[in-house]
Design a protein around this motif. Structure first.
Motif: not given
Ligand code: ADP
Ligand code: MG
Length: 334
Positions: A272-274, A12-14, A38-46, A54-56, A18-20
């Motif tokens: 929107d994950p928020s 969960t980002y600030p 799709e873009s925004g599904c949480g792949k990079s966050t995972l 992940l950021p502080a 809820s990204a993952v």
């Molecule tokens: P993907 O790689 O599948 O495109 P991301 O993991 O980059 O997805 O992003 C998942 C969700 O988290 C998106 O809605 C993105 O906007 C949000 N997100 C990514 N990085 C941050 C961050 N540092 N702070 C807040 N939200 C973020």
């Protein structure tokens, strides 16, 4: 021992993003797992969560067991060692992050020296060897990034990821910025490196066809959750979850010219994950949603053939004629 076990991982980002959400995944050494969505599904966050990059202020829950050791609970010293020798990431767009004023050989050698793995001279020799492993002449070590093509720069990034002999490589959209021919070369390269060195590979892409060609297993993510997971060909050709079906229809098999011209589109966008909706996060876009889908989310459950899927239509291990999904949802094949 299992190389990587992700258990009930949530990020969960600030701001309550809820990204993952509750991801479970397993990867054995020598195995290639594709992660699509799709873009925004949480792949990079995972991907970032696997190495605690992940950021502080970001909250994580669950476990990331690398060779049985939980990355999320590691002390900093141990984590630093693991980031180099245990697992490394080839980032999305990383080939643009090479330092323009340093020769690529020096950039490959630098972490080896920094982490006390080699003397400066030995690291230079190793950099040449790594370049050869990724299909570039060792002499290219003296080149500056601008002297290399995009494909060559991505090879350099892969050489850097291999430098400290990691056990796991996470490649986040490693070929998205490259043209199709170079993309295929890089994917073959990554495949051969994984097979030759018994590495584990997690390959992330929005293109399910590319992943199906490269990986042993596929996980499809939607709104931060894995909605289907299983053997690559099964998930690509005969998905059980309506989202996975739509994704595979949108990315026809490479070399299938007929279907290239009529990809079945999926209207709408991921939520929107928020502000996630109640029920199944996919229900608003789902062609076979039932009233219950707006109320109850579905857990991943056994869908037969070594697969798991999270859909109300997947009620258990299905019989041979398909996953119990209504037939009007069958993938349109032109
Ligand atoms: P993907 O790689 O599948 O495109 P991301 O993991 O980059 O997805 O992003 C998942 C969700 O988290 C998106 O809605 C993105 O906007 C949000 N997100 C990514 N990085 C941050 C961050 N540092 N702070 C807040 N939200 C973020
Ligand atoms: Mg991404």
């Amino acid at each position: 021992m299992t190389l990587l076990q992700v258990r009930d991982l949530s990020v969960t980002y600030p701001g309550g993003v809820s990204a993952v959400r509750g991801v479970d995944l397993t990867l054995e050494a020598g195995q290639k797992l594709g992660v699509a969505g799709e873009s925004g599904c949480g792949k990079s966050t995972l991907a970032l969560a696997l190495l605690r990059l992940l950021p502080a202020g970001t909250r994580t829950a669950g476990q990331v067991l690398l060779d049985g050791e939980d990355v999320l609970g590691m002390r900093w010293g141990r984590l630093r060692a693991v980031r180099w020798a245990g697992a490394s990431i080839v980032f999305q767009g990383a080939m643009h992050s090479l330092n323009p004023v340093h020769r690529v050989g020096d950039q490959i050698a630098e972490p080896l020296v920094l982490h006390g793995r080699a003397t400066a001279a030995a690291a230079r020799t190793r950099a040449g060897e790594l370049l050869e492993q990724v299909g570039l002449p060792a002499a290219r070590a003296s080149a500056f990034p601008h002297e290399l093509s995009g494909g060559q720069r991505q090879r350099v990034m892969i050489a850097m990821a291999l430098a400290c002999s990691p056990r796991l490589i996470v490649a986040d959209e490693p070929t998205t910025a490259l043209d199709v021919m170079i993309q295929a070369q890089i994917l073959r390269l990554v495949e051969s490196l994984v097979a030759g060195q018994d590495l584990g590979l997690i390959m992330i892409s929005h293109d399910l066809a590319v992943l199906a060609d490269t990986c042993d297993r596929l996980a499809v993510m939607y709104a931060g959750r894995v909605v289907e997971e299983g053997p690559a060909s099964e998930v690509y050709e005969n998905a059980r979850h309506p989202y996975a079906r739509a994704l595979s229809a949108a990315f026809p098999r490479i070399g299938d010219p007929a279907s290239r011209f009529a990809p079945a589109g999926l209207p709408g966008d991921p939520p929107d994950p928020s502000a996630l909706p109640a029920g199944c996060a996919f229900h608003a876009r789902c062609p076979v949603a039932l009233p219950v889908c707006a109320a109850d989310d579905q857990p991943l459950r056994d869908a037969g053939d070594g697969r798991r899927a999270a859909c109300v239509h997947v009620t258990g291990v299905p019989d041979a004629d398909g996953g119990g999904l209504p037939s009007e949802n069958a993938r349109s094949t032109p």
